[in-house]
Structure formats: structure tokens, C-alpha cells
Design an enzyme around this catalytic site. Structure first.
Site, PDB file in Angstrom:
ATOM      1  N   TYR A 124      27.534  18.892  97.961  1.00 15.64           N
ATOM      2  CA  TYR A 124      27.464  17.987  96.808  1.00 15.64           C
ATOM      3  C   TYR A 124      27.274  16.525  97.245  1.00 15.64           C
ATOM      4  O   TYR A 124      27.518  15.616  96.478  1.00 15.64           O
ATOM      5  CB  TYR A 124      28.740  18.101  95.964  1.00 15.64           C
ATOM      6  CG  TYR A 124      28.821  19.363  95.126  1.00 15.64           C
ATOM      7  CD1 TYR A 124      28.076  20.490  95.425  1.00 15.64           C
ATOM      8  CD2 TYR A 124      29.665  19.423  94.031  1.00 15.64           C
ATOM      9  CE1 TYR A 124      28.163  21.641  94.676  1.00 15.64           C
ATOM     10  CE2 TYR A 124      29.763  20.579  93.258  1.00 15.64           C
ATOM     11  CZ  TYR A 124      28.996  21.683  93.586  1.00 15.64           C
ATOM     12  OH  TYR A 124      29.090  22.828  92.839  1.00 15.64           O
ATOM     13  N   LYS A 173      32.220  29.809 105.467  1.00 11.58           N
ATOM     14  CA  LYS A 173      31.174  30.784 105.790  1.00 11.58           C
ATOM     15  C   LYS A 173      30.705  30.454 107.207  1.00 11.58           C
ATOM     16  O   LYS A 173      29.508  30.226 107.461  1.00 11.58           O
ATOM     17  CB  LYS A 173      30.030  30.675 104.757  1.00 11.58           C
ATOM     18  CG  LYS A 173      28.994  31.772 104.846  1.00 11.58           C
ATOM     19  CD  LYS A 173      29.453  33.132 104.372  1.00 11.58           C
ATOM     20  CE  LYS A 173      28.339  34.157 104.524  1.00 11.58           C
ATOM     21  NZ  LYS A 173      28.794  35.540 104.318  1.00 11.58           N
ATOM     22  N   ASP A 206      32.445  35.246 100.717  1.00 10.91           N
ATOM     23  CA  ASP A 206      32.051  36.466  99.979  1.00 10.91           C
ATOM     24  C   ASP A 206      33.225  37.442  99.903  1.00 10.91           C
ATOM     25  O   ASP A 206      33.549  37.974  98.839  1.00 10.91           O
ATOM     26  CB  ASP A 206      30.806  37.120 100.598  1.00 10.91           C
ATOM     27  CG  ASP A 206      30.773  37.058 102.118  1.00 10.91           C
ATOM     28  OD1 ASP A 206      31.649  36.398 102.713  1.00 10.91           O
ATOM     29  OD2 ASP A 206      29.881  37.676 102.719  1.00 10.91           O
ATOM     30  N   ASP A 230      34.231  24.716  94.017  1.00 12.54           N
ATOM     31  CA  ASP A 230      33.786  24.636  92.626  1.00 12.54           C
ATOM     32  C   ASP A 230      33.660  26.053  92.057  1.00 12.54           C
ATOM     33  O   ASP A 230      34.156  26.360  90.962  1.00 12.54           O
ATOM     34  CB  ASP A 230      32.427  23.914  92.582  1.00 12.54           C
ATOM     35  CG  ASP A 230      32.063  23.454  91.182  1.00 12.54           C
ATOM     36  OD1 ASP A 230      32.889  23.616  90.261  1.00 12.54           O
ATOM     37  OD2 ASP A 230      30.947  22.926  91.005  1.00 12.54           O
TER      38      ASP A 230
END
Ligand code: NAD
Length: 368
Positions: A124, A173, A206, A230
Site C-alpha cells: 500500500y 509469504k 494462504d 487488510d
């Protein structure tokens, strides 16, 4: 002397839900002196800018704000006012508690966790551009720094300690995003041993989504980067009863801005239909930040009892829940009035009432 607080009503359902929070605030007896400033669509109409300097000055002056949601045009148009506000005021920690209230509106009545999201960088950061003239390829840059990672990870552990929570999970990740994800992971692994009283572990984003959908009660505090935070905070809001009941807070070193997880829900704007609870629970967090704990306890209790009674609730809570029949939906203002009516008469020290049958995990809809 009263507390001076900046109030940013926002767009869409923002003015309705912030007004609801004011009605409840009045019932607490705490003297709050609201300084109302506009950002978003109303500010553009008045000043030409979606985030006038006066908004930033007001929050810096008062050091605390209650905010409604602000619309962000998709794909083109002005940059997100919400992202700009966080970056310009260095509101680095977005804290989103996801707690099921009275077992209503949720398949997971035991959900009680907090998502702590780094709010100033990551994907972001606003660094993105077209690669070619034809606009057939685009790039977006995720900026992750050691400084911001250390700061948010420490914040999450300190919050866990303050709130007597026992478990912090880092979400990343790092297997695919080896530098940005890897940096966040390394920071977590360096800091976690400094909090030996708190259990720590890691999940890939995930896997985390799957784990939360199966057994959210196993998680306590989740700390993660901006985009993952988010997404996870909406997921956790869904587990806890929906966007209508999910509050949030943004903290910097000196400043605090309280805003719901939900957006401006334009399709409900001006209809007096939106659930006021998320914004009212933002007020609860704001009162706690001001040290007005008794008033905060009363607000939380009044919300819980109103939802548990299921007599005066908005459309999202009026649906058949786990345990209950559907009821006629009330308006946003009627529900706020009911919460406000209860604030002075509730007993925050009594055990929280639950609708019959909640907590069993039994889901009639899954069996249908
Ligand atoms: P949204 O949260 O506004 O609405 C999604 C859906 O959730 C709604 O259609 C409605 O069904 C439900 N919902 C949300 N709030 C509710 C409430 N209080 N009571 C009952 N139901 C409620 O998300 P969106 O449609 O993706 O976004 C709309 C706009 O809000 C966009 O411009 C987006 O950028 C903006 N937004 C702002 C913020 C913020 O100000 N912090 C956060 C998220 C989205």
C-alpha cells in the site's frame, strides 16, 4: 475539563454511524468536545481536496479522532484518503479486534482475536506505475523496512501483554516473497524470544486463511504486513459477525484514530439502515484510550445486551442466527438509541448474557 476529540464523519453511511456513536457517547456522561472536520467527498465539494490540511492539523492538535469510512474511487481518481491519513500521520499500527458478540450473526461464537496490521508501507506504499505506453503491463512495489517491521511486531507483543493474551502469530509469504516476506519473518524471529511469556508461531498467509475458517478460536493476536492485514481483518470480521460489528483503531506514537473495519457502503447511504455497532465499538476503544474505562465497559455491555436481546437490531443482525428466529429489522438510529438507553442502566460486572444455545458450535444452516 472535557476531552477534545476530532470527528471525521466520512462518506456514504459514515455520517449516520458516527452520529449514532455520538448519541451513545452522550449517554455515557463523559464530556467529549467534538471538533468536526470533513474529509472525502464532502471535503472535495467544499475545498477541492479530499484530505484538507485542517483535518491533519485537527488530529495532530487533539491527538485523538473518531472517524467514519471514506470512499476511495476504484482504478482511477484520487488516492485513498484512508491510506494518505495513515501515512501522513504515521499511524503505523492498525488494530482490529474480532470478537463475536453474544453469539449472534456468526458461525463461530467463540471467536475472540485481534489482527495487528502494519499500516504505512507494504503493497500500500502507493508506488505503482504503467510499464508501457499502451498500459498493457503494470508494476506495484511492496516496500518493507526493518524499522517498520520491528515497530509493528513489538507493538503486537506489547499489546498481547497489556491485554493478557498469550499467543502471537506472524503471517507472511516468505516462501515466495523472499525479500519483503523474508525481512518481516526475520524481524519476527529476532523479537519473539524477547517475550518468553508469550507463545509465538508463524503461518503462511494462504494456510492462515484456511486455519481461520476452520478453527479461529486457536488464534489470539495476529501480526502481519499491510495488504495481508487488510484482507485478514475482513475475514476475521466475517468470523465474528460481519462488518457491521467490527471496530478498528489506528495508533501512532502520539496519535490514535478510531475507525470501523467497514467502508462507506454507498448502497445503504442515507437510508438509516447500516449497523451502528462497529462505530459504537470504536467509541468504546476511544473511551478506553482516554482512560474512561467505566464508560467504555458500559458501552460494550450495552452493545452486547442489545444484540443478545435481539429486539432492536439492524438488518444484518435481524437475520436468523444460530439460535434464533428472524426479527423485524430496526433502523441505525433506533438501534443507537436503544444502546444509549441501556448505557446508564447496565451492570458491567455481571456475567455477559448469551442467547440460549450459543457456544455449542451447532450450525443448523450447514445441516440444511
Ligand atoms: P463496505 O465495507 O463499504 O461494504 C461491503 C458490504 O458490507 C456492504 O455492501 C454491506 O453489505 C456490508 N456493510 C458494511 N458496513 C456495514 C454496516 N455498518 N452495517 C451493515 N452492513 C454493512 O466495502 P466496499 O463496498 O468494498 O467499499 C465501499 C467504499 O468504502 C469503497 O470506496 C472503499 O474504498 C471504502 N472503504 C473505506 C474504508 C475506510 O474508510 N477505512 C474501509 C474499507 C472500504
Amino acid at each position: 475539563m472535557g476531552h477534545r476529540v476530532t470527528l471525521i464523519p466520512g462518506d456514504g453511511i459514515g455520517p449516520e454511524v458516527t452520529n449514532a456513536a455520538r448519541v451513545v457517547a452522550d449517554a455515557t456522561g463523559v464530556s467529549l468536545d467534538w471538533e468536526v472536520v470533513d474529509a472525502g467527498e464532502r471535503a472535495i465539494a467544499q475545498t477541492g481536496s479530499p484530505l484538507p490540511e485542517e483535518v491533519l492539523r485537527s488530529v495532530k492538535r487533539n491527538r485523538i479522532a473518531l472517524k467514519g469510512p471514506i470512499t476511495t474511487p476504484i482504478g482511477s481518481g484520487f488516492r485513498s484518503v484512508n491510506v494518505a491519513l495513515r501515512q501522513q500521520l504515521d499511524l503505523f499500527a492498525s488494530v482490529r479486534p474480532a470478537r463475536a458478540i453474544a453469539g449472534e450473526g456468526t458461525r463461530y461464537p467463540e471467536t475472540n482475536l485481534i489482527v495487528v496490521r502494519e499500516a504505512t508501507e507494504g503493497l500500500y506504499s502507493g508506488v505503482e506505475h504503467w510499464v508501457d505506453r499502451d498500459h498493457s503491463a503494470a508494476e506495484s512495489v511492496a516496500i518493507v523496512t526493518r524499522k517498520a517491521s520491528d515497530r509493528i511486531i513489538r507493538f503486537a507483543f506489547d499489546l498481547a501483554r497489556r491485554q493478557h493474551r498469550h499467543h502471537v502469530t506472524a503471517v507472511h509469504k516468505a516462501n515466495i516473497m523472499k525479500t519483503t516476506g523474508g525481512l518481516f519473518q526475520t524481524a519476527f524471529q529476532a523479537i519473539a524470544p524477547q517475550y518468553p511469556d508469550i507463545r509465538s508461531d508463524e503461518r503462511l498467509i494462504d494456510n492462515m486463511c484456511m486455519q481461520l475458517a476452520k478453527k479461529p478460536e486457536e488464534y489470539d493476536v495476529i501480526v502481519t504486513t499491510n495488504l495481508f492485514g487488510d484482507i485478514l481483518s475482513d475475514l476475521c470480521a466475517g468470523l465474528a459477525g460481519g462488518l457491521g460489528v467490527a471496530p478498528g483503531a489506528l495508533y501512532g506514537d502520539e496519535l490514535a484514530v478510531f475507525e470501523p473495519v467497514h467502508g462507506s457502503a454507498p448502497k445503504y447511504a442515507g437510508q438509516d439502515k447500516a449497523d451502528p455497532v462497529a462505530e459504537v465499538l470504536c467509541l468504546e476503544l476511544l473511551l478506553r484510550h482516554l482512560g474512561e474505562n467505566e464508560a467504555a465497559d458500559r458501552v460494550f455491555r450495552a452493545v452486547w445486551e442489545t444484540i443478545a436481546e435481539k429486539k432492536v437490531v439492524t438488518y444484518d443482525l435481524a437475520l436468523p442466527g444460530y439460535t434464533d428466529r428472524p426479527v423485524a429489522p430496526s433502523s441505525c438510529s433506533a438501534m443507537a438509541k436503544e444502546i444509549a438507553r441501556k448505557v446508564p442502566i447496565v451492570d458491567p460486572s455481571a456475567p455477559l448474557p448469551r442467547p440460549e444455545g450459543t457456544g455449542s458450535g451447532h450450525d443448523p444452516h450447514l445441516e440444511a
